[in-house]
Enzyme design. Structure first.
Site, PDB file in Angstrom:
ATOM      1  NE  ARG A   2      -4.245  -1.875   1.691  1.00  0.00           N
ATOM      2  CZ  ARG A   2      -4.400  -2.854   2.494  1.00  0.00           C
ATOM      3  NH1 ARG A   2      -3.561  -2.926   3.607  1.00  0.00           N
ATOM      4  NH2 ARG A   2      -5.026  -3.851   2.312  1.00  0.00           N
ATOM      5  CE  LYS A   7       0.027  13.699 -14.805  1.00  0.00           C
ATOM      6  NZ  LYS A   7      -0.137  14.232 -16.054  1.00  0.00           N
ATOM      7  CD  GLU A  48       7.892  16.721 -22.331  1.00  0.00           C
ATOM      8  OE1 GLU A  48       7.195  17.868 -21.872  1.00  0.00           O
ATOM      9  OE2 GLU A  48       7.325  15.657 -22.783  1.00  0.00           O
ATOM     10  CE  LYS A  84       5.579  17.710 -13.936  1.00  0.00           C
ATOM     11  NZ  LYS A  84       5.949  16.354 -14.692  1.00  0.00           N
ATOM     12  CD  GLU A 101      -3.640  16.510 -16.253  1.00  0.00           C
ATOM     13  OE1 GLU A 101      -2.199  15.912 -15.861  1.00  0.00           O
ATOM     14  OE2 GLU A 101      -3.917  15.890 -17.271  1.00  0.00           O
ATOM     15  NE  ARG A 138       0.835  17.079 -12.942  1.00  0.00           N
ATOM     16  CZ  ARG A 138       1.559  16.302 -12.159  1.00  0.00           C
ATOM     17  NH1 ARG A 138       1.172  16.096 -10.816  1.00  0.00           N
ATOM     18  NH2 ARG A 138       2.513  15.281 -12.653  1.00  0.00           N
ATOM     19  CG  ASN A 142      -1.073  16.956 -20.276  1.00  0.00           C
ATOM     20  OD1 ASN A 142      -0.246  16.359 -20.070  1.00  0.00           O
ATOM     21  ND2 ASN A 142      -2.312  16.955 -19.782  1.00  0.00           N
ATOM     22  CG  HIS A 169       2.327  15.852 -23.929  1.00  0.00           C
ATOM     23  ND1 HIS A 169       2.910  16.898 -23.986  1.00  0.00           N
ATOM     24  CD2 HIS A 169       3.189  14.869 -23.287  1.00  0.00           C
ATOM     25  CE1 HIS A 169       4.195  17.000 -23.445  1.00  0.00           C
ATOM     26  NE2 HIS A 169       4.532  15.650 -22.879  1.00  0.00           N
ATOM     27  CG  HIS A 204       0.491  10.808 -25.783  1.00  0.00           C
ATOM     28  ND1 HIS A 204      -0.190  10.855 -24.546  1.00  0.00           N
ATOM     29  CD2 HIS A 204       1.696  10.671 -25.268  1.00  0.00           C
ATOM     30  CE1 HIS A 204       0.589  11.104 -23.445  1.00  0.00           C
ATOM     31  NE2 HIS A 204       1.854  11.081 -23.996  1.00  0.00           N
ATOM     32  CG  HIS A 225       7.325  11.790 -24.724  1.00  0.00           C
ATOM     33  ND1 HIS A 225       5.969  11.413 -25.048  1.00  0.00           N
ATOM     34  CD2 HIS A 225       7.629  12.541 -24.073  1.00  0.00           C
ATOM     35  CE1 HIS A 225       5.444  12.235 -24.307  1.00  0.00           C
ATOM     36  NE2 HIS A 225       6.211  12.964 -23.679  1.00  0.00           N
TER      37      HIS A 225
END
Ligand code: GLY
Length: 357
Positions: free
Chosen positions: A118, A140, A182, A224, A234, A238, A242, A245, A249, A262
């Site tokens: 956990r 993330k 980035e 960031k 998010e 936030r 993206n 992205h 993606h 990427h």
């Protein structure tokens, strides 16, 4: 050594940025490391950086999971392998997980840390420029599912992030430039001064000048950290991280995570988003030109691959950023400022994609 704080109450942590930090890993940390430690890495990284790290960890019970290198191994199978190692070694709730590698290693290690017993302590040592300025910061974690990238994961903050810029010396030129995409993103969405600074330092960035690079990494991490502190999960701000992205993606998925890195896909995605913003009269043409010129000056692609509109749509609709069945686009509205827009007609998006690919 520069330090950047991520302020999240009792989950706050520090990002350390500098030279020769790996070989002094334990000495530099203000907190005590766990007795039981699992290091997750891959063979590409471990050949250079595992030994220097291990040298600083004498007296600890260490297990090593050398996962295979590549986005396709950020999988539930690799996750299960890591769990087997932890359980077979008798690791308990006081153990820690160290991610030594790029984004794939960092995301998987964070996910393992967030779910073993956990949740146990997580430490990030990002070794690629992309992971240093983005994926290692902000908590993330994820593994991929055959149907899509990062579909299984958690928000789980590390205890510390140690960025040793010496690790960039073994990065391929292509992966280095991928990280620059980035960095440009932060200037476009959040900080016009930083964007201008990047425009003035393209020569130094192309030469990987250490001082220039250290500042670029530090400023990216500061931005960031600020965004994550305001919107960890998010719900709003936030999402601006993206930028590029959704299109990026789609490019990565369509080319099976092979032909495009990427960062390259994000660079082409930033151009498509910026053009969409220009065409819908949000961004002026001279700001569009500046964004394109900066990406070009840093050797990044400014054109996406050609594929049918229906494929773009299918890939974009599979992205996590779809809400209520609607596509949401992060669009720059000026240098240093961006918005999430969900009202653009598909015909307009299709026309812009055709123009930019
Ligand atoms: N890479 C985007 C984020 O961390 O939110």
């Amino acid at each position: 050594m520069a330090e950047v704080n991520v302020s999240l109450g009792e989950r706050s942590y520090t990002i350390y940025i500098g030279n020769a930090l790996l070989s002094n890993y334990v000495e530099n940390l203000p907190h005590k490391l766990n007795q039981q430690l699992l290091i997750i890495t891959n063979p590409t990284i471990s050949q250079y950086y595992l030994k220097p790290l291990l040298n600083t960890l004498s007296g600890h019970q260490i297990e090593i999971f050398e996962m295979r290198d590549g986005e396709q191994f950020k999988s539930l199978d690799s996750y299960a392998e890591a769990m087997d190692i932890l359980i077979n070694a008798g690791f308990n709730r006081d153990c820690g997980i160290i991610a030594l590698g790029g984004g794939v290693v960092g995301d998987l290690a964070g996910f393992v840390a967030s779910t073993f017993q956990r949740g146990v302590d997580s430490y990030q040592i990002p070794t690629t420029l992309l992971s240093q300025v983005d994926s290692s910061v902000g908590g993330k974690t994820a593994v991929n599912h055959p149907q899509g990238k990062n579909l299984i994961g958690t928000f789980y903050q590390p205890k510390s992030v140690v960025i040793d810029i010496d690790c960039l010396q073994t990065l391929t030129e292509r992966d280095y430039r991928s990280g620059l995409a980035e960095i440009v993103k932060y200037g476009v969405i959040y900080d016009a001064d930083f964007f201008q600074w990047l425009e003035r330092h393209t020569a130094e960035l192309n030469q990987q000048d250490p001082a220039t690079l250290t500042y670029a990494i530090q400023r990216s991490c500061e931005i960031k950290a600020e965004v994550v502190a305001l919107d960890e999960r998010e719900k709003g701000l936030r999402a601006l991280l993206n930028l590029g992205h959704t299109f990026g993606h789609a490019i990565e998925a369509a080319t099976e995570y092979g032909a495009w890195t990427h960062g390259e896909a994000v660079a082409a995605g930033i151009i498509i988003a910026s053009k969409l913003s220009e065409v819908t009269q949000r961004l002026n043409s001279s700001d569009f030109r500046r964004i394109k010129d900066l990406l070009l000056a840093l050797g990044l692609p400014t054109k996406g691959p050609q594929m049918p509109w229906q494929d773009w749509l299918d890939y974009m609709q599979r992205d996590k950023k779809v809400k209520d069945g609607q596509l949401h686009f992060v669009l720059p509205v000026a240098i240093g400022q961006a918005e999430v827009v969900s009202t653009i007609e598909h015909d307009t998006v299709a026309a812009v994609i055709t123009e930019c690919c």
